[in-house]
Design an enzyme around this catalytic site. Structure first.
Site, PDB file in Angstrom:
ATOM      1  N   LYS A  16       0.910  -1.155  -0.034  1.00  0.00           N
ATOM      2  CA  LYS A  16       0.047  -0.139   0.208  1.00  0.00           C
ATOM      3  C   LYS A  16       0.880   1.308  -0.038  1.00  0.00           C
ATOM      4  O   LYS A  16       0.368   2.474  -0.569  1.00  0.00           O
ATOM      5  CB  LYS A  16      -0.957  -0.048   1.378  1.00  0.00           C
ATOM      6  CG  LYS A  16      -2.128  -1.060   0.905  1.00  0.00           C
ATOM      7  CD  LYS A  16      -3.219  -0.849   1.564  1.00  0.00           C
ATOM      8  CE  LYS A  16      -4.400  -1.851   0.975  1.00  0.00           C
ATOM      9  NZ  LYS A  16      -5.783  -1.796   1.494  1.00  0.00           N
ATOM     10  N   LYS A  37      -3.816 -10.180  -6.700  1.00  0.00           N
ATOM     11  CA  LYS A  37      -4.932 -10.381  -5.695  1.00  0.00           C
ATOM     12  C   LYS A  37      -5.912  -9.431  -6.270  1.00  0.00           C
ATOM     13  O   LYS A  37      -5.914  -8.223  -6.669  1.00  0.00           O
ATOM     14  CB  LYS A  37      -4.849 -10.319  -4.411  1.00  0.00           C
ATOM     15  CG  LYS A  37      -5.890 -10.569  -3.448  1.00  0.00           C
ATOM     16  CD  LYS A  37      -5.740  -9.838  -2.042  1.00  0.00           C
ATOM     17  CE  LYS A  37      -6.229  -8.465  -1.935  1.00  0.00           C
ATOM     18  NZ  LYS A  37      -6.727  -8.019  -0.633  1.00  0.00           N
ATOM     19  N   LYS A  72     -10.733  -4.715  -4.075  1.00  0.00           N
ATOM     20  CA  LYS A  72     -11.871  -3.669  -4.465  1.00  0.00           C
ATOM     21  C   LYS A  72     -11.256  -2.318  -4.734  1.00  0.00           C
ATOM     22  O   LYS A  72     -11.988  -1.413  -5.062  1.00  0.00           O
ATOM     23  CB  LYS A  72     -12.873  -3.735  -3.309  1.00  0.00           C
ATOM     24  CG  LYS A  72     -12.411  -3.218  -1.876  1.00  0.00           C
ATOM     25  CD  LYS A  72     -13.444  -3.113  -1.170  1.00  0.00           C
ATOM     26  CE  LYS A  72     -13.206  -4.002   0.132  1.00  0.00           C
ATOM     27  NZ  LYS A  72     -12.279  -3.586   1.056  1.00  0.00           N
TER      28      LYS A  72
HETATM   29  P1  ATP Z   1      -8.595  -3.037  -0.408  1.00  0.00           P
HETATM   30  O1  ATP Z   1      -8.503  -3.257  -1.875  1.00  0.00           O
HETATM   31  O2  ATP Z   1      -9.376  -1.694   0.065  1.00  0.00           O
HETATM   32  O3  ATP Z   1      -7.348  -3.244   0.252  1.00  0.00           O
HETATM   33  P2  ATP Z   1      -9.556  -5.598  -0.352  1.00  0.00           P
HETATM   34  O4  ATP Z   1     -10.417  -5.980  -1.381  1.00  0.00           O
HETATM   35  O5  ATP Z   1      -8.409  -6.032  -0.292  1.00  0.00           O
HETATM   36  O6  ATP Z   1      -9.820  -4.027   0.169  1.00  0.00           O
HETATM   37  P3  ATP Z   1     -10.368  -5.991   2.632  1.00  0.00           P
HETATM   38  O7  ATP Z   1     -11.484  -5.228   2.995  1.00  0.00           O
HETATM   39  O8  ATP Z   1      -8.791  -5.601   2.727  1.00  0.00           O
HETATM   40  O9  ATP Z   1     -10.320  -6.351   0.808  1.00  0.00           O
HETATM   41  O10 ATP Z   1     -10.586  -7.655   3.042  1.00  0.00           O
HETATM   42  C1  ATP Z   1     -11.933  -8.146   3.320  1.00  0.00           C
HETATM   43  C2  ATP Z   1     -11.791  -9.586   3.418  1.00  0.00           C
HETATM   44  O11 ATP Z   1     -11.824 -10.162   1.912  1.00  0.00           O
HETATM   45  C3  ATP Z   1     -10.457 -10.123   3.963  1.00  0.00           C
HETATM   46  O12 ATP Z   1     -10.797 -11.225   4.779  1.00  0.00           O
HETATM   47  C4  ATP Z   1      -9.828 -10.602   2.933  1.00  0.00           C
HETATM   48  O13 ATP Z   1      -8.557 -11.509   3.064  1.00  0.00           O
HETATM   49  C5  ATP Z   1     -10.679 -10.898   1.994  1.00  0.00           C
HETATM   50  N1  ATP Z   1     -10.322 -10.785   0.569  1.00  0.00           N
HETATM   51  C6  ATP Z   1      -9.894  -9.439  -0.085  1.00  0.00           C
HETATM   52  N2  ATP Z   1      -9.767  -9.813  -1.382  1.00  0.00           N
HETATM   53  C7  ATP Z   1      -9.556 -10.922  -1.537  1.00  0.00           C
HETATM   54  C8  ATP Z   1      -9.460 -11.995  -2.651  1.00  0.00           C
HETATM   55  N3  ATP Z   1      -9.004 -11.428  -3.805  1.00  0.00           N
HETATM   56  N4  ATP Z   1      -9.470 -13.083  -2.577  1.00  0.00           N
HETATM   57  C9  ATP Z   1      -9.857 -13.976  -1.310  1.00  0.00           C
HETATM   58  N5  ATP Z   1     -10.143 -13.099  -0.234  1.00  0.00           N
HETATM   59  C10 ATP Z   1     -10.188 -11.868  -0.262  1.00  0.00           C
END
Ligand code: ATP
Ligand code: LTN
Length: 342
Positions: A125, A207, A210
């Protein structure tokens, strides 16, 4: 089955406790759904479940205030639409329970600078937000440890990207327990193999996230049927044509994984089903399957999101219940640290 191992003198409820959260930092993706929320719904009968919308974590990256507020409601509505019953689970918003910030400060004094510097999410990040490498981004895992430890959590269902943060929460708990006396339950991760890491459709070595600025990289839980199908059709894959899991085929591996999560089929069953069919046909089938798999959730969501009063009530009662549990931990921690109690 409930495995009851907590002693009564520990003042713990009979059922084990689960805590998890999602940041309202963007439109929730099928990664969030398959890696986290979908797994939560299967745990809700066996455990005391506490699910949080972690808005304080979201502000480690700049947020437009109106968007953050709207997404906080949306995330809560999605929890409920995905099947989390607000009567049997505690659903709440992190900033409504100030104990998270309080414990985070305390635990920060038991966390080493070097430990935080090693966190890969911080490094990622920082690279993505080079103009805003703020202290909150650095201490993010301490707040996450506070979230978990406040509720004497036994199990934390998350995607695999959160494993390092979870390890740190365990280390902090063990360190505090050893310095004083048993205070925190040492949490375990719950990272089911399927869905643990859904990859980006634009770059399947990364990964799905969002906050990715490329809209074609991710499928939103609330994307329309047509959008889902078209994004799946455009997903980046290799130049081959055989639907078979294998090394160097990240794009196809990811689509097989997504298909398996939604259908409950194994990789082998999926490969068999698409034997002799090309990538095009497979991508179309994945699109249809994902759209079908999310349709009842979307319908439920559209009913909930219009009822702000209902969502406010859930937030209020969730925060009250969460605060009551959190208060007990804070009292215990502050007594052990040596703060004067009034
Ligand atoms: P950001 O992009 O804002 O960092 P993010 O999409 O990575 O957000 P988080 O809010 O950080 O999502 O994560 C929420 C939950 O979703 C966590 O348990 C994380 O492990 C899971 N998660 C996020 N992205 C994935 C993915 N691509 N595959 C599986 N699990 C995910
Ligand atoms: N850091 C998590 C979100 C999160 C979380 C938590 C998950 C904040 N606090 C406590 C589980 C338990 C993430 O998914 N990025």
């Amino acid at each position: 089955m409930i495995t009851e191992t907590n002693s009564p003198e520990n003042n713990k409820p009979a059922k084990k406790t689960i805590f998890s959260g999602v940041q309202p930092s963007g439109n929730l993706t099928i990664g969030n759904y398959l890696g986290a929320i979908k797994n939560w719904t299967v745990l809700q009968d066996e455990y005391n479940c506490i699910y949080c919308v972690v808005d304080m974590h979201a502000i480690t990256v700049r947020q437009v205030p109106a968007d953050l507020r709207r997404r906080t409601y949306e995330t809560l509505a999605l929890y409920i639409a995905a099947g989390l019953d607000p009567k049997s689970n505690i659903l709440f918003v992190q900033s409504h329970v100030p104990a998270h910030a309080v414990l985070s400060w305390d635990l920060g004094c038991f966390t080493m600078y070097g430990e935080l510097g090693r966190m890969t999410q911080f490094k990622d990040k920082s690279r993505k937000n080079a103009d805003n490498i703020n202290a909150g981004l650095f201490t993010y895992p301490v707040l996450m440890a506070a979230d978990i430890l406040l509720y004497q959590t036994d199990l934390v269902p998350v995607g695999i990207d959160q494993r390092q943060h979870l390890e740190l929460a365990r280390d902090i708990a063990i360190r505090f327990n050893n310095l004083y006396s048993p205070t925190f339950t040492v949490p375990e991760g719950y990272i089911p193999e399927t869905g643990m890491k859904i990859m980006s459709l634009a770059d399947p070595t990364k990964k799905m996230s969002k906050s990715d600025s490329n809209p074609n990289a991710s499928v939103g839980i609330l994307d329309s049927r047509d959008v889902i199908i078209s994004k799946m059709r455009r997903a980046v894959t290799d130049s081959g044509s055989e639907v078979r899991y294998g090394e160097g085929k990240d794009g196809i591996n990811n689509l097989i994984n997504i298909y398996c999560c939604f259908t409950g089929k194994t990789r082998e069953e999926t490969e068999k089903e698409f034997e002799g069919k090309g990538y095009g046909e497979f991508k179309a089938a994945v699109g249809e399957t994902v759209a079908d798999g999310l349709s009842s959730l979307r319908e439920e969501y559209s009913k909930l999101i219009g009822d702000k009063q209902y969502l406010d009530e859930i937030m209020r009662s969730g925060a009250e219940k969460a605060a009551a549990i959190a208060r007990k931990t804070i009292t215990k921690v502050h007594r052990k640290i040596g703060y004067v109690s009034l």
